[in-house]
Write an enzyme that holds these catalytic residues in place. Sequence first.
Site, PDB file in Angstrom:
ATOM      1  N   ASN A 158     -18.683 -14.929  74.621  1.00  0.00           N
ATOM      2  CA  ASN A 158     -19.478 -16.165  74.684  1.00  0.00           C
ATOM      3  C   ASN A 158     -19.045 -17.143  75.751  1.00  0.00           C
ATOM      4  O   ASN A 158     -19.880 -17.833  76.335  1.00  0.00           O
ATOM      5  CB  ASN A 158     -19.490 -16.867  73.317  1.00  0.00           C
ATOM      6  CG  ASN A 158     -18.116 -17.116  72.772  1.00  0.00           C
ATOM      7  OD1 ASN A 158     -17.345 -16.177  72.562  1.00  0.00           O
ATOM      8  ND2 ASN A 158     -17.781 -18.367  72.522  1.00  0.00           N
ATOM      9  N   CYS A 188     -25.239 -19.150  75.065  1.00  0.00           N
ATOM     10  CA  CYS A 188     -24.401 -17.938  75.045  1.00  0.00           C
ATOM     11  C   CYS A 188     -25.018 -16.771  74.258  1.00  0.00           C
ATOM     12  O   CYS A 188     -24.960 -15.615  74.676  1.00  0.00           O
ATOM     13  CB  CYS A 188     -23.032 -18.283  74.472  1.00  0.00           C
ATOM     14  SG  CYS A 188     -23.090 -19.372  73.046  1.00  0.00           S
ATOM     15  N   ARG A 239     -10.757 -40.196  78.774  1.00  0.00           N
ATOM     16  CA  ARG A 239      -9.497 -39.869  78.087  1.00  0.00           C
ATOM     17  C   ARG A 239      -8.549 -39.092  78.991  1.00  0.00           C
ATOM     18  O   ARG A 239      -7.334 -39.177  78.876  1.00  0.00           O
ATOM     19  CB  ARG A 239      -9.780 -38.995  76.849  1.00  0.00           C
ATOM     20  CG  ARG A 239     -10.437 -39.680  75.701  1.00  0.00           C
ATOM     21  CD  ARG A 239     -10.623 -38.698  74.537  1.00  0.00           C
ATOM     22  NE  ARG A 239     -11.634 -37.671  74.824  1.00  0.00           N
ATOM     23  CZ  ARG A 239     -12.938 -37.852  74.676  1.00  0.00           C
ATOM     24  NH1 ARG A 239     -13.390 -39.004  74.221  1.00  0.00           N
ATOM     25  NH2 ARG A 239     -13.800 -36.894  74.956  1.00  0.00           N
ATOM     26  N   HIS A 297     -19.352 -13.165  70.568  1.00  0.00           N
ATOM     27  CA  HIS A 297     -20.449 -13.259  69.590  1.00  0.00           C
ATOM     28  C   HIS A 297     -20.986 -11.855  69.279  1.00  0.00           C
ATOM     29  O   HIS A 297     -21.216 -11.057  70.193  1.00  0.00           O
ATOM     30  CB  HIS A 297     -21.603 -14.091  70.161  1.00  0.00           C
ATOM     31  CG  HIS A 297     -21.311 -15.558  70.284  1.00  0.00           C
ATOM     32  ND1 HIS A 297     -20.219 -16.171  69.732  1.00  0.00           N
ATOM     33  CD2 HIS A 297     -22.025 -16.552  70.892  1.00  0.00           C
ATOM     34  CE1 HIS A 297     -20.252 -17.471  69.997  1.00  0.00           C
ATOM     35  NE2 HIS A 297     -21.329 -17.730  70.709  1.00  0.00           N
ATOM     36  N   GLN A 312     -21.119 -15.681  65.126  1.00  0.00           N
ATOM     37  CA  GLN A 312     -20.657 -16.321  66.348  1.00  0.00           C
ATOM     38  C   GLN A 312     -19.221 -16.856  66.263  1.00  0.00           C
ATOM     39  O   GLN A 312     -18.817 -17.432  65.240  1.00  0.00           O
ATOM     40  CB  GLN A 312     -21.619 -17.466  66.714  1.00  0.00           C
ATOM     41  CG  GLN A 312     -23.028 -16.941  66.963  1.00  0.00           C
ATOM     42  CD  GLN A 312     -24.022 -17.983  67.422  1.00  0.00           C
ATOM     43  OE1 GLN A 312     -25.170 -17.937  67.009  1.00  0.00           O
ATOM     44  NE2 GLN A 312     -23.619 -18.910  68.269  1.00  0.00           N
ATOM     45  N   THR A 340     -11.588 -29.725  81.177  1.00  0.00           N
ATOM     46  CA  THR A 340     -10.525 -29.580  80.172  1.00  0.00           C
ATOM     47  C   THR A 340     -10.988 -28.840  78.909  1.00  0.00           C
ATOM     48  O   THR A 340     -10.164 -28.485  78.074  1.00  0.00           O
ATOM     49  CB  THR A 340      -9.999 -30.978  79.764  1.00  0.00           C
ATOM     50  OG1 THR A 340     -11.130 -31.804  79.459  1.00  0.00           O
ATOM     51  CG2 THR A 340      -9.192 -31.613  80.883  1.00  0.00           C
TER      52      THR A 340
HETATM   53  N1  LIG Z   1     -18.254 -22.723  74.178  1.00  0.00           N
HETATM   54  C1  LIG Z   1     -19.230 -21.851  74.456  1.00  0.00           C
HETATM   55  O1  LIG Z   1     -19.172 -20.660  74.126  1.00  0.00           O
HETATM   56  C2  LIG Z   1     -20.448 -22.326  75.208  1.00  0.00           C
HETATM   57  C3  LIG Z   1     -21.353 -21.349  75.605  1.00  0.00           C
HETATM   58  C4  LIG Z   1     -22.481 -21.742  76.311  1.00  0.00           C
HETATM   59  C5  LIG Z   1     -22.671 -23.056  76.621  1.00  0.00           C
HETATM   60  N2  LIG Z   1     -21.778 -24.002  76.217  1.00  0.00           N
HETATM   61  C6  LIG Z   1     -22.025 -25.401  76.592  1.00  0.00           C
HETATM   62  O2  LIG Z   1     -21.036 -25.794  77.556  1.00  0.00           O
HETATM   63  C7  LIG Z   1     -20.742 -27.176  77.404  1.00  0.00           C
HETATM   64  C8  LIG Z   1     -19.246 -27.348  77.176  1.00  0.00           C
HETATM   65  O3  LIG Z   1     -18.871 -26.719  75.971  1.00  0.00           O
HETATM   66  P1  LIG Z   1     -17.353 -26.590  75.516  1.00  0.00           P
HETATM   67  O4  LIG Z   1     -17.369 -25.643  74.382  1.00  0.00           O
HETATM   68  O5  LIG Z   1     -16.473 -26.315  76.674  1.00  0.00           O
HETATM   69  O6  LIG Z   1     -17.041 -28.112  75.001  1.00  0.00           O
HETATM   70  P2  LIG Z   1     -15.625 -28.841  74.812  1.00  0.00           P
HETATM   71  O7  LIG Z   1     -14.527 -27.864  74.606  1.00  0.00           O
HETATM   72  O8  LIG Z   1     -15.852 -29.884  73.783  1.00  0.00           O
HETATM   73  O9  LIG Z   1     -15.362 -29.568  76.234  1.00  0.00           O
HETATM   74  C9  LIG Z   1     -16.124 -30.665  76.676  1.00  0.00           C
HETATM   75  C10 LIG Z   1     -15.662 -31.122  78.061  1.00  0.00           C
HETATM   76  O10 LIG Z   1     -16.472 -32.241  78.470  1.00  0.00           O
HETATM   77  C11 LIG Z   1     -15.650 -33.390  78.670  1.00  0.00           C
HETATM   78  N3  LIG Z   1     -16.331 -34.596  78.171  1.00  0.00           N
HETATM   79  C12 LIG Z   1     -16.623 -34.916  76.877  1.00  0.00           C
HETATM   80  N4  LIG Z   1     -17.272 -36.119  76.827  1.00  0.00           N
HETATM   81  C13 LIG Z   1     -17.372 -36.553  78.107  1.00  0.00           C
HETATM   82  C14 LIG Z   1     -17.920 -37.707  78.717  1.00  0.00           C
HETATM   83  N5  LIG Z   1     -18.504 -38.684  77.989  1.00  0.00           N
HETATM   84  N6  LIG Z   1     -17.845 -37.845  80.072  1.00  0.00           N
HETATM   85  C15 LIG Z   1     -17.263 -36.887  80.820  1.00  0.00           C
HETATM   86  N7  LIG Z   1     -16.719 -35.746  80.302  1.00  0.00           N
HETATM   87  C16 LIG Z   1     -16.780 -35.591  78.965  1.00  0.00           C
HETATM   88  C17 LIG Z   1     -14.369 -33.140  77.885  1.00  0.00           C
HETATM   89  O11 LIG Z   1     -13.318 -33.893  78.461  1.00  0.00           O
HETATM   90  P3  LIG Z   1     -12.057 -34.465  77.592  1.00  0.00           P
HETATM   91  O12 LIG Z   1     -11.103 -33.315  77.421  1.00  0.00           O
HETATM   92  O13 LIG Z   1     -11.508 -35.531  78.472  1.00  0.00           O
HETATM   93  O14 LIG Z   1     -12.611 -34.949  76.294  1.00  0.00           O
HETATM   94  C18 LIG Z   1     -14.212 -31.622  78.107  1.00  0.00           C
HETATM   95  O15 LIG Z   1     -13.682 -31.389  79.396  1.00  0.00           O
HETATM   96  C19 LIG Z   1     -21.611 -27.687  76.238  1.00  0.00           C
HETATM   97  O16 LIG Z   1     -22.792 -28.250  76.758  1.00  0.00           O
HETATM   98  C20 LIG Z   1     -21.898 -26.409  75.456  1.00  0.00           C
HETATM   99  O17 LIG Z   1     -23.060 -26.494  74.687  1.00  0.00           O
HETATM  100  C21 LIG Z   1     -20.662 -23.668  75.527  1.00  0.00           C
END
Ligand SMILES: NC(=O)c1ccc[n+]([C@@H]2O[C@H](COP(=O)([O-])OP(=O)(O)OC[C@H]3O[C@@H](n4cnc5c(N)ncnc54)[C@H](OP(=O)(O)O)[C@@H]3O)[C@@H](O)[C@H]2O)c1
Length: 347
Positions: free
Chosen positions: A327, A147, A37, A240, A174, A10
Amino acid sequence: MVNVGILGATGMVGQRFIQLLADHPKFEITALTASARSAGKKYEDAATWYLDSKIPESVKDITVVDTDPDEVKDVDIVFSALPASTAAVVEPKFARSCIVASNASAMRMEPDVPLVIPEVNPEHFDMVEIQQKNREWDGFVVTNPNCTTIALTITLKPLYDRYDIKRVYVSTMQAVSGAGYNGVPSMAIVDNLVPFIGEEEEKIETETRYLLGDYDGETVTPASFGVSASCHRVGVVDGHTEAVFIEFEEDLEVDDVKKSFNKFKGLPQKLNLYSAPINPIVVREEENRPQPRMDRNTDKGMAVTVGRVRKDDAFDNSLRYVLVGHNTIRGAAGASILNAELISEIM
Ligand SMILES: NC(=O)c1ccc[n+]([C@@H]2O[C@H](COP(=O)([O-])OP(=O)(O)OC[C@H]3O[C@@H](n4cnc5c(N)ncnc54)[C@H](OP(=O)(O)O)[C@@H]3O)[C@@H](O)[C@H]2O)c1
């Protein structure tokens, strides 16, 4: 078709996975997980969809389940877009029985877990054998870098192969999507810039040298040049931008550098993988490019755009350029998918 699941489906990166995998010729999404959630809801009700394409019809009605291997049946690969703290606990459980292609930083620097950019260090996948032996898993975990590191390292690779790099300085601008959907409040970033991103500088400084390091079949010796990063959050949604300054041991010509960028290709291009960009690096000659809004989607967001390649006359043997990389595509979901495509082809 290979059945795949998305962990953290999500979130920002989870949504990109869904978008990029919806029409994939080899991978079919059969499971979606998130936090408690969201579990139990239909995907379209659980996710606040932020991408400008529609939620693919094929996933709308899938019921989101808890991020627990007992809830995710019959998948061969899971793509992880979980927060690092959750990933640290959950990814090893999934790896007992399937391949985990992870975006999270939790396991990136573990000595038996490959951290791979397919165009840069595909030989690090050999670590999988050691990992499975060490941990007695039938599956395994592979990771992609942070990223910002991915875009930087793709541009450093052809230079590192040709010249002796002494030092790299990088200053990043970024996008807010890099912090996740709830990451940066609008009041903090509109009309503003935040000159700090937690642990980002450390990741760039460590992962870049590791990716370009030597793997002797057991351990990686990081590349010996220094990397210094300063990271900043700016009011851009996706993409980025990085200003890169490199000092070399020898003098070089800007035209030769551009030629090295232009002709750079890696294993994904040789194997013609579905998500591989034709050219991993695209050089722009205009003095005002690259820009995130104009260049982040180059080659479906999988190419890194470089511009303003010029000598840095303030110092000996020095070069500077600006890059833009998407990114959440090249820097996250697209990176994991390319890793999985390469694994499917070579392992
Ligand atoms: N955004 C970027 O550009 C980027 C780039 C490289 C790497 N990353 C890495 O990719 C990962 C995800 O990043 P994001 O930006 O997509 O984060 P995000 O938007 O906060 O999404 C987090 C996801 O994990 C789920 N989640 C949160 N807490 C959880 C738990 N306790 N148990 C199971 N699921 C859980 C959330 O579900 P709910 O909706 O139910 O809360 C949501 O689906 C991170 O490790 C981040 O560092 C991100």
